[in-house]
Design an enzyme around this catalytic site. Structure first.
Site, mmCIF file in Angstrom:
data_model
loop_
_atom_site.group_PDB
_atom_site.id
_atom_site.type_symbol
_atom_site.label_atom_id
_atom_site.label_comp_id
_atom_site.label_asym_id
_atom_site.label_seq_id
_atom_site.Cartn_x
_atom_site.Cartn_y
_atom_site.Cartn_z
ATOM 1 N N SER A 1 0.847 -1.183 0.000
ATOM 2 C CA SER A 1 0.000 0.000 0.000
ATOM 3 C C SER A 1 0.893 1.247 0.000
ATOM 4 C CB SER A 1 -0.958 -0.033 1.193
ATOM 5 O OG SER A 1 -1.976 0.919 1.054
ATOM 6 N N HIS B 1 -7.466 -5.613 -0.834
ATOM 7 C CA HIS B 1 -6.369 -4.816 -0.300
ATOM 8 C C HIS B 1 -5.807 -5.431 0.983
ATOM 9 C CE1 HIS B 1 -3.930 -1.243 -0.291
ATOM 10 N NE2 HIS B 1 -4.276 -0.950 0.954
#
Length: 346
Positions: free
Chosen positions: A203, A315
């Site tokens: 990320s 994610h």
């Protein structure tokens, strides 16, 4: 309530009469999450993990006293593995700010031998590393690596000013925090080979891994997960546009110079380090397109690169999902660094 503080996470209480009194209910170099109380407040339950133990359920009195471990899901497994406790380090950057980090030495470390090193970068950027469990660190330690995981400016747990010090300067400001941390470790442990340094993160950590590989020559191998390479294209595909609208001072058409200046793709021609790119196909926060742009640019420039898109993965790929995919991801990270850093004949 739960709150983060200097690498730890604890339960705190505040006075109901409005006076500014905050007291820590739990203490120690651990991270405590998801606390809940009995209706009368006499008993509290929470999840606790530490650098040497995955999460377990604990129960205590409502005031935090008499804590006891209620589950031992990981006891049998922990009894059969060897883990290295992290060492806390601090260093200062040019403006005098102190940065905190933790270093895990290789299992079986022998002073005087030559070792590779990996810098791990957390996501967010407004989250924190610290006294919590991370499988990746131990897997790399078990494979002969030093592993540094710092909390640079931009991290949570150190106050509002620290958390938002990087606003409008993502990559530009916090690069110093990471690189000075690497220097501090190299000075403390001259056994680390400065030509065998790796960098990895997911990320925001993936963004920073891309940024550092494009703006420095310090790293000889990279693993970038769920990353951002182009803030303009990310804005058009992500589910989190308000993040950069606040951090960058507007939309891409209102702050075009910032979006382009802070995009690693603007400097991709400088990248030489072999790079493994990891995406989740169902990641709506950092969609695969950005990693695919990075892959194509490196491929065209003949930089050693591999791209892995994990099916049915969001994610949270590093934390949740199908177990075999999580294990496969860890092994790919490990083997990439072993190939490019540990197996090098010097």
């Amino acid at each position: 309530f739960d709150a983060e503080s200097n690498g730890n996470a604890h339960v705190f209480e505040v006075a109901v009469d409005g006076t500014p009194r905050v007291r820590a209910v739990t203490t120690g170099d651990v991270q405590i999450r998801a606390a809940s109380e009995s209706r009368d407040g006499a008993v509290m339950a929470y999840r606790l993990d530490s650098p040497l133990s995955p999460a377990e359920l604990y129960v205590s009195a409502g005031d935090g006293s008499a804590a006891r471990q209620a589950t031992r899901f990981n006891a049998a497994w922990l009894a059969g593995v060897t883990l290295q406790a992290p060492e806390r380090l601090t260093w200062k950057v040019a403006d005098g700010t102190e940065i905190e980090g933790w270093l895990v030495k290789p299992i079986g470390y022998v002073p005087g031998r030559s070792y590779p090193f990996v810098l791990k970068i957390h996501g967010g950027p407004h989250t924190q590393y610290g006294n919590t469990w991370f499988s990746t660190f131990h897997i790399l330690s078990g494979s002969g690596f030093f592993v540094l995981y710092p909390n640079p400016r931009g991290s949570s747990g150190y106050g509002h000013a620290f958390t938002y010090a990087t606003r409008g300067k993502w990559g530009e400001l916090d690069s110093e925090d990471y690189l000075r941390g690497v220097d501090a470790v190299l000075a403390r442990y001259p056994d680390i080979d400065p030509k065998r340094l790796g960098v990895s993160g997911g990320s925001y950590g993936g963004f920073m891994s891309n940024w550092l590989s494009a703006t420095t020559t310090r790293f000889s191998a990279v693993v970038t997960s769920r990353s951002i390479t182009n803030w303009e294209s990310w804005y058009g595909t992500s589910d989190a546009q308000r993040l950069t609208e606040y951090e960058f001072g507007g939309t891409p058409w209102e702050a075009r110079d910032v979006y382009r200046r802070l995009s690693p793709i603007s400097y991709v021609e400088r990248v030489t380090a072999p790079t493994l790119i990891i995406n989740g196909e169902n990641d709506w926060r950092t969609p695969p397109g950005d990693g695919e742009q990075w892959f194509m640019a490196l491929k065209k420039r003949n930089v050693p690169v591999e791209l892995v898109n994990y099916p049915r993965s969001t994610h949270d790929l590093s934390r949740t999902g199908e177990p075999w995919l999580l294990v496969d991801r860890l092994e790919r990270i490990r083997s990439w660094f072993v190939h490019w850093l540990a197996d090098v004949k010097r």
